[in-house]
Design an enzyme around this catalytic site. Structure first.
Site, PDB file in Angstrom:
ATOM      1  N   ARG A   1       0.832  -1.219   0.000  1.00  0.00           N
ATOM      2  CA  ARG A   1       0.000   0.000   0.000  1.00  0.00           C
ATOM      3  C   ARG A   1       0.869   1.273   0.000  1.00  0.00           C
ATOM      4  NH1 ARG A   1      -3.052  -3.593  -0.922  1.00  0.00           N
ATOM      5  NH2 ARG A   1      -5.138  -3.936  -0.065  1.00  0.00           N
TER       6      ARG A   1
ATOM      7  N   SER B   1     -11.059  -1.092   2.638  1.00  0.00           N
ATOM      8  CA  SER B   1     -10.403  -1.242   3.947  1.00  0.00           C
ATOM      9  C   SER B   1     -10.087   0.143   4.491  1.00  0.00           C
ATOM     10  CB  SER B   1      -9.088  -2.009   3.817  1.00  0.00           C
ATOM     11  OG  SER B   1      -9.316  -3.315   3.364  1.00  0.00           O
TER      12      SER B   1
ATOM     13  N   GLU C   1      -5.996   3.913   5.804  1.00  0.00           N
ATOM     14  CA  GLU C   1      -5.530   3.742   4.422  1.00  0.00           C
ATOM     15  C   GLU C   1      -5.948   4.909   3.515  1.00  0.00           C
ATOM     16  OE1 GLU C   1      -5.827  -0.197   2.231  1.00  0.00           O
ATOM     17  OE2 GLU C   1      -7.063   1.030   0.930  1.00  0.00           O
TER      18      GLU C   1
HETATM   19  P1  FAD Z   1      -8.887   8.551  -5.455  1.00  0.00           P
HETATM   20  O1  FAD Z   1      -9.596   8.056  -4.249  1.00  0.00           O
HETATM   21  O2  FAD Z   1      -9.567   9.555  -6.293  1.00  0.00           O
HETATM   22  O3  FAD Z   1      -7.451   9.102  -5.025  1.00  0.00           O
HETATM   23  C1  FAD Z   1      -6.614   8.359  -4.176  1.00  0.00           C
HETATM   24  C2  FAD Z   1      -5.235   9.034  -4.144  1.00  0.00           C
HETATM   25  O4  FAD Z   1      -4.620   8.924  -5.421  1.00  0.00           O
HETATM   26  C3  FAD Z   1      -5.296  10.528  -3.845  1.00  0.00           C
HETATM   27  O5  FAD Z   1      -4.151  10.898  -3.106  1.00  0.00           O
HETATM   28  C4  FAD Z   1      -5.251  11.169  -5.223  1.00  0.00           C
HETATM   29  O6  FAD Z   1      -4.679  12.473  -5.186  1.00  0.00           O
HETATM   30  C5  FAD Z   1      -4.335  10.228  -5.956  1.00  0.00           C
HETATM   31  N1  FAD Z   1      -4.580  10.164  -7.402  1.00  0.00           N
HETATM   32  C6  FAD Z   1      -5.689   9.670  -8.014  1.00  0.00           C
HETATM   33  N2  FAD Z   1      -5.527   9.710  -9.355  1.00  0.00           N
HETATM   34  C7  FAD Z   1      -4.317  10.276  -9.587  1.00  0.00           C
HETATM   35  C8  FAD Z   1      -3.592  10.596 -10.760  1.00  0.00           C
HETATM   36  N3  FAD Z   1      -4.064  10.359 -11.997  1.00  0.00           N
HETATM   37  N4  FAD Z   1      -2.372  11.192 -10.617  1.00  0.00           N
HETATM   38  C9  FAD Z   1      -1.860  11.434  -9.391  1.00  0.00           C
HETATM   39  N5  FAD Z   1      -2.509  11.141  -8.233  1.00  0.00           N
HETATM   40  C10 FAD Z   1      -3.711  10.568  -8.342  1.00  0.00           C
HETATM   41  N6  FAD Z   1      -7.620  -0.823  -2.698  1.00  0.00           N
HETATM   42  C11 FAD Z   1      -6.768  -1.870  -2.796  1.00  0.00           C
HETATM   43  O7  FAD Z   1      -5.545  -1.670  -2.885  1.00  0.00           O
HETATM   44  N7  FAD Z   1      -7.219  -3.155  -2.800  1.00  0.00           N
HETATM   45  C12 FAD Z   1      -8.524  -3.467  -2.726  1.00  0.00           C
HETATM   46  O8  FAD Z   1      -8.892  -4.636  -2.731  1.00  0.00           O
HETATM   47  C13 FAD Z   1      -9.459  -2.394  -2.629  1.00  0.00           C
HETATM   48  N8  FAD Z   1     -10.786  -2.640  -2.506  1.00  0.00           N
HETATM   49  C14 FAD Z   1     -11.661  -1.605  -2.384  1.00  0.00           C
HETATM   50  C15 FAD Z   1     -13.039  -1.899  -2.293  1.00  0.00           C
HETATM   51  C16 FAD Z   1     -13.962  -0.882  -2.178  1.00  0.00           C
HETATM   52  C17 FAD Z   1     -15.433  -1.227  -2.063  1.00  0.00           C
HETATM   53  C18 FAD Z   1     -13.522   0.478  -2.191  1.00  0.00           C
HETATM   54  C19 FAD Z   1     -14.534   1.589  -2.109  1.00  0.00           C
HETATM   55  C20 FAD Z   1     -12.168   0.781  -2.284  1.00  0.00           C
HETATM   56  C21 FAD Z   1     -11.215  -0.262  -2.383  1.00  0.00           C
HETATM   57  N9  FAD Z   1      -9.832  -0.011  -2.496  1.00  0.00           N
HETATM   58  C22 FAD Z   1      -8.951  -1.063  -2.613  1.00  0.00           C
HETATM   59  C23 FAD Z   1      -9.316   1.379  -2.422  1.00  0.00           C
HETATM   60  C24 FAD Z   1      -9.369   2.115  -3.794  1.00  0.00           C
HETATM   61  O9  FAD Z   1     -10.248   1.488  -4.667  1.00  0.00           O
HETATM   62  C25 FAD Z   1      -7.989   2.186  -4.438  1.00  0.00           C
HETATM   63  O10 FAD Z   1      -7.075   2.829  -3.594  1.00  0.00           O
HETATM   64  C26 FAD Z   1      -8.024   2.932  -5.793  1.00  0.00           C
HETATM   65  O11 FAD Z   1      -6.797   2.809  -6.455  1.00  0.00           O
HETATM   66  C27 FAD Z   1      -8.359   4.416  -5.635  1.00  0.00           C
HETATM   67  O12 FAD Z   1      -8.594   4.924  -6.934  1.00  0.00           O
HETATM   68  P2  FAD Z   1      -9.343   6.291  -7.179  1.00  0.00           P
HETATM   69  O13 FAD Z   1      -9.266   6.580  -8.632  1.00  0.00           O
HETATM   70  O14 FAD Z   1     -10.725   6.206  -6.613  1.00  0.00           O
HETATM   71  O15 FAD Z   1      -8.432   7.289  -6.357  1.00  0.00           O
HETATM   72  N1  EPU Z   2     -11.312 -11.005   9.497  1.00  0.00           N
HETATM   73  C1  EPU Z   2     -12.031 -11.137  10.649  1.00  0.00           C
HETATM   74  N2  EPU Z   2     -13.102 -10.304  10.838  1.00  0.00           N
HETATM   75  C2  EPU Z   2     -13.468  -9.377   9.924  1.00  0.00           C
HETATM   76  C3  EPU Z   2     -12.709  -9.216   8.734  1.00  0.00           C
HETATM   77  C4  EPU Z   2     -11.629 -10.056   8.544  1.00  0.00           C
HETATM   78  O1  EPU Z   2     -11.736 -11.972  11.501  1.00  0.00           O
HETATM   79  O2  EPU Z   2     -14.481  -8.686  10.170  1.00  0.00           O
HETATM   80  C5  EPU Z   2     -10.195 -11.939   9.232  1.00  0.00           C
HETATM   81  C6  EPU Z   2     -10.586 -12.938   8.134  1.00  0.00           C
HETATM   82  O3  EPU Z   2     -11.299 -14.015   8.641  1.00  0.00           O
HETATM   83  C7  EPU Z   2      -9.234 -13.337   7.585  1.00  0.00           C
HETATM   84  C8  EPU Z   2      -8.401 -12.073   7.768  1.00  0.00           C
HETATM   85  O4  EPU Z   2      -9.076 -11.258   8.723  1.00  0.00           O
HETATM   86  O5  EPU Z   2      -8.687 -14.354   8.373  1.00  0.00           O
HETATM   87  C9  EPU Z   2      -8.206 -11.299   6.456  1.00  0.00           C
HETATM   88  O6  EPU Z   2      -9.472 -10.896   5.942  1.00  0.00           O
HETATM   89  P1  EPU Z   2      -9.717 -10.672   4.364  1.00  0.00           P
HETATM   90  O7  EPU Z   2      -9.258 -11.872   3.585  1.00  0.00           O
HETATM   91  O8  EPU Z   2     -11.126 -10.243   4.178  1.00  0.00           O
HETATM   92  O9  EPU Z   2      -8.735  -9.509   3.958  1.00  0.00           O
HETATM   93  P2  EPU Z   2      -8.297  -8.159   4.699  1.00  0.00           P
HETATM   94  O10 EPU Z   2      -6.944  -8.362   5.275  1.00  0.00           O
HETATM   95  O11 EPU Z   2      -9.367  -7.693   5.617  1.00  0.00           O
HETATM   96  C10 EPU Z   2      -7.051  -7.228   2.618  1.00  0.00           C
HETATM   97  C11 EPU Z   2      -6.934  -5.916   1.921  1.00  0.00           C
HETATM   98  C12 EPU Z   2      -8.109  -5.727   0.972  1.00  0.00           C
HETATM   99  C13 EPU Z   2      -8.082  -6.845  -0.068  1.00  0.00           C
HETATM  100  C14 EPU Z   2      -8.182  -8.185   0.663  1.00  0.00           C
HETATM  101  C15 EPU Z   2      -8.023  -9.357  -0.279  1.00  0.00           C
HETATM  102  C16 EPU Z   2      -5.704  -4.368   3.333  1.00  0.00           C
HETATM  103  C17 EPU Z   2      -5.789  -3.216   4.252  1.00  0.00           C
HETATM  104  N3  EPU Z   2      -6.876  -4.828   2.866  1.00  0.00           N
HETATM  105  O12 EPU Z   2      -8.210  -7.176   3.441  1.00  0.00           O
HETATM  106  O13 EPU Z   2      -7.939  -4.482   0.295  1.00  0.00           O
HETATM  107  O14 EPU Z   2      -9.141  -6.723  -0.992  1.00  0.00           O
HETATM  108  O15 EPU Z   2      -7.126  -8.278   1.660  1.00  0.00           O
HETATM  109  O16 EPU Z   2      -6.693  -9.437  -0.686  1.00  0.00           O
HETATM  110  O17 EPU Z   2      -4.620  -4.832   3.011  1.00  0.00           O
HETATM  111  C18 EPU Z   2      -8.459  -2.147   0.426  1.00  0.00           C
HETATM  112  O18 EPU Z   2      -7.242  -1.942   0.502  1.00  0.00           O
HETATM  113  O19 EPU Z   2      -9.308  -1.219   0.396  1.00  0.00           O
HETATM  114  C19 EPU Z   2      -8.945  -3.525   0.362  1.00  0.00           C
HETATM  115  C20 EPU Z   2     -10.253  -3.839   0.338  1.00  0.00           C
END
Ligand code: FAD
Ligand code: EPU
Length: 337
Positions: free
Chosen positions: A160, A237, A333
């Site tokens: 991250r 997250s 995050e």
């Molecule tokens: P924004 O929220 O608009 O911006 C985020 C940051 O990036 C800001 O600092 C912004 O200034 C900068 N930025 C954006 N675009 C540019 C650009 N073109 N040039 C320079 N800077 C820029 N993240 C994960 O890593 N893994 C996941 O599994 C994951 N799951 C998610 C699930 C949900 C339901 C949600 C809502 C979010 C999740 N995220 C996850 C977080 C998010 O989707 C990512 O961080 C994504 O990359 C953010 O993209 P954005 O375009 O919305 O960025």
């Molecule tokens: N867990 C619990 N309780 C909860 C949630 C999770 O006990 O309420 C336990 C699960 O049972 C599991 C462990 O925590 O043993 C990990 O959970 P999960 O697999 O759901 O993943 P996470 O660690 O909660 C991370 C990333 C996600 C990404 C998933 C899948 C971070 C901060 N988050 O979540 O990224 O999608 O793994 O790889 O690293 C994001 O960054 O926004 C994001 C959604």
């Protein structure tokens, strides 16, 4: 390019928090960034707003990145090379690569946001980080008034984290990423190490998955666990999974044998923040309009009408509970604006 004033940003962030931008412009080409009107004063670069906490009105110029385009730019014996504009929707881009027969990004299906934001926090999910497939990034540098290229190594990717965050450019708005290039190896191997994905494939009776099968499994797991921002506003997250040194993690694991721990290649150990938050009593619990999601305690949700202040209050309460019970500090995050 049209400059707007006092633009409401509620519809442009997935937590649906209210706030106005003093100045706002939609950027649909790299050339538009050269406009002298954009070179002065504080800026913020906005993608899909899915990793953002809007804390109120902002006295800045917000540039909403909408640069489109995706194409094959080259091929050698080992890989295909693909370029996409910063404003492309990330999930649509991944599905397009799969439809073209270029696997490699399937584990990152259904992550919200734009292509341009993907390198900022090195998005990751289900056993893959985007840095593993990224070739290079082009950005417009407002200070130098020039395009700058970053190789994968330049980007200093970590969990991250990236050069863009380390230098604070994601907060200062100095760099606007305009396009990203990916290297997708032709020698594709399925990556189903993540237990949830392996279980989903097994439940579907799939023993030898294609990239499409993995994408479908990831999409199904995500739909089950994570709230859709269109219905329940959230930013994914809300905290990083804490990374401790092995000795500290060992002490915690002895005291709490159920704690999920993931040893890292550098000897550190990553803990599951969702488990810590659930054990601290916050799963499905709210403070005012903001709570931690009932199916995934690491996801902070806006139940309706919340402000950035409400988010800060719940965040601080969750951090305090986890610190008190486990002695572990949780860091958020999303970016606070
Ligand atoms: P924004 O929220 O608009 O911006 C985020 C940051 O990036 C800001 O600092 C912004 O200034 C900068 N930025 C954006 N675009 C540019 C650009 N073109 N040039 C320079 N800077 C820029 N993240 C994960 O890593 N893994 C996941 O599994 C994951 N799951 C998610 C699930 C949900 C339901 C949600 C809502 C979010 C999740 N995220 C996850 C977080 C998010 O989707 C990512 O961080 C994504 O990359 C953010 O993209 P954005 O375009 O919305 O960025
Ligand atoms: N867990 C619990 N309780 C909860 C949630 C999770 O006990 O309420 C336990 C699960 O049972 C599991 C462990 O925590 O043993 C990990 O959970 P999960 O697999 O759901 O993943 P996470 O660690 O909660 C991370 C990333 C996600 C990404 C998933 C899948 C971070 C901060 N988050 O979540 O990224 O999608 O793994 O790889 O690293 C994001 O960054 O926004 C994001 C959604």
């Amino acid at each position: 390019m049209i400059l707007h004033s006092q633009r409401e940003l509620g519809p442009l962030n997935t937590l649906a928090l209210p706030g106005r931008a003093a100045r706002f412009a939609r950027i649909d080409s790299a050339e538009a960034l050269r406009d002298p009107q954009l070179s002065e004063g504080p800026r913020f670069i906005l993608g899909g707003g899915s990793n953002l906490v809007l804390t109120g009105d902002i006295d800045r110029l917000v540039l909403h990145m909408a640069i489109s385009g995706r194409r094959l730019i080259g091929e050698d014996t080992e890989a295909v090379y693909i370029e996409a504009g910063a404003g492309e929707n990330w999930h649509d881009f991944v599905q397009w690569t799969l439809a073209q027969g270029w696997p490699g990004l399937e584990n990152l299906s259904l992550i919200p946001g734009t292509v341009g934001a993907a390198p900022i926090q090195n998005i990751g999910a289900y056993g893959l980080e985007v840095g593993e497939r990224l070739h290079s990034v082009t950005a417009w540098d407002f200070d130098k008034q020039a395009d700058v290229n970053f190789s994968r190594d330049d980007c200093r990717f970590a969990y991250r984290d990236s050069l863009f965050k380390q230098e604070g450019w994601h907060l200062s708005g100095r760099m606007a990423i305009t396009s990203v290039r990916f290297r997708l190896p032709k020698a594709w191997q399925p990556n189903c190490r993540y237990a949830d994905v392996a279980q989903e494939l097994a439940a579907r009776g799939i023993g030898d998955p294609t990239a499409r099968d993995i994408a479908d499994a990831v999409i199904a797991v995500r739909r089950r666990k994570l709230p859709d921002p269109a219905h329940i506003p959230n930013a994914g997250s809300f905290f990083h999974n804490p990374v401790l040194d092995a000795a500290q993690a060992d002490v915690l694991k002895r005291a709490h044998p159920g704690l999920p721990c993931y040893p890292q290649s550098d000897g550190h150990v990553k803990l599951a923040a969702g488990w810590l938050i659930e054990q601290a009593g916050w799963k499905g619990r709210s403070l005012g309009p903001v709570g931690m999601y009932e199916k995934q305690a690491l996801v902070l949700v806006n139940h309706g009408g919340a402000t950035g202040g409400d988010v800060r209050r719940t965040m601080a309460a969750v951090q305090a509970s986890v610190r008190e019970k486990f002695g572990v500090a949780l860091t958020p995050e999303p970016i606070f604006l």
